[in-house]
Write an enzyme that holds these catalytic residues in place. Structure first.
Site, short mmCIF file in Angstrom:
data_model
loop_
_atom_site.label_atom_id
_atom_site.label_comp_id
_atom_site.label_asym_id
_atom_site.label_seq_id
_atom_site.Cartn_x
_atom_site.Cartn_y
_atom_site.Cartn_z
N ASP A 31 0.85 -1.19 0.00
CA ASP A 31 0.00 0.00 0.00
C ASP A 31 0.89 1.25 0.00
OD1 ASP A 31 -3.22 0.49 0.93
OD2 ASP A 31 -1.84 2.19 1.08
N ASN A 87 -13.01 -2.99 2.66
CA ASN A 87 -13.95 -1.89 2.79
C ASN A 87 -14.92 -1.98 1.61
OD1 ASN A 87 -12.62 -0.84 5.08
ND2 ASN A 87 -11.12 0.17 3.76
N GLN A 94 -14.28 2.78 1.63
CA GLN A 94 -13.69 2.38 0.35
C GLN A 94 -13.40 3.62 -0.49
OE1 GLN A 94 -16.01 -0.47 -1.96
NE2 GLN A 94 -14.34 -0.77 -3.44
N HIS A 100 -10.45 -5.11 -3.35
CA HIS A 100 -9.11 -5.42 -2.86
C HIS A 100 -9.20 -5.81 -1.40
CE1 HIS A 100 -9.92 -1.13 -2.38
NE2 HIS A 100 -9.20 -1.17 -1.28
N HIS A 102 -7.15 -5.83 2.17
CA HIS A 102 -6.01 -5.28 2.92
C HIS A 102 -5.48 -6.37 3.84
CE1 HIS A 102 -6.92 -0.88 2.24
NE2 HIS A 102 -8.12 -1.37 2.02
#
Ligand code: 5GP
Length: 117
Positions: A31, A87, A94, A100, A102
């Site tokens: 990230d 999210n 989000q 995606h 995390h």
């Protein structure tokens, strides 16, 4: 038709990213604004906007993504303690509308950190 997401652009090689792993199903990148010492995003190549938009057709893909989370955690040596988060929707935090996962590790997670305001 909507614009390609930032993640689609990373997968197309248009935007650089720190790629940890990739295969025909997904790409795993660090990230850009890590929220923990380990903060990896597991992103399907298929541009599903939100988890809630996945269908039965995506069953195997979703399973593959979850297994990939475990593989990445083992590869990074954090498989004893990590947190997974998805999210879904703007009100849930989000910001990139391309599904995606995390993977967060390397800090202590209190029970309260799952609270929502
Ligand atoms: P969300 O808020 O949608 O659940 O998570 C989106 C995540 O993507 C955020 O943690 C954000 O830091 C990350 N992100 C956004 N743009 C980029 C980018 O260009 N490169 C990388 N590596 N991560 C990004």
């Amino acid at each position: 038709m909507s614009e390609p997401s930032i993640f689609s652009r990373i997968m197309a090689g248009e935007i650089p990213a720190d790629i940890l792993y990739e295969d025909e199903d997904c790409i795993c990148i660090n990230d850009i604004q890590p929220q923990a010492p380990t903060h990896v995003l597991i992103i399907p190549r298929k541009a599903i906007a939100r988890l809630a938009d996945a269908t039965a057709e995506d069953k195997a893909l979703l399973g593959a993504l979850m297994l990939r989370v475990g593989d990445i955690a083992r590869k990074l040596g954090v498989d004893d303690a990590f947190r997974v988060c998805i999210n879904n929707g703007e009100r849930a935090g989000q910001t990139v509308f391309h599904l995606h996962i995390h993977l967060l590790a390397g800090k202590s997670f209190s029970e309260g950190s799952l609270s929502m305001q």
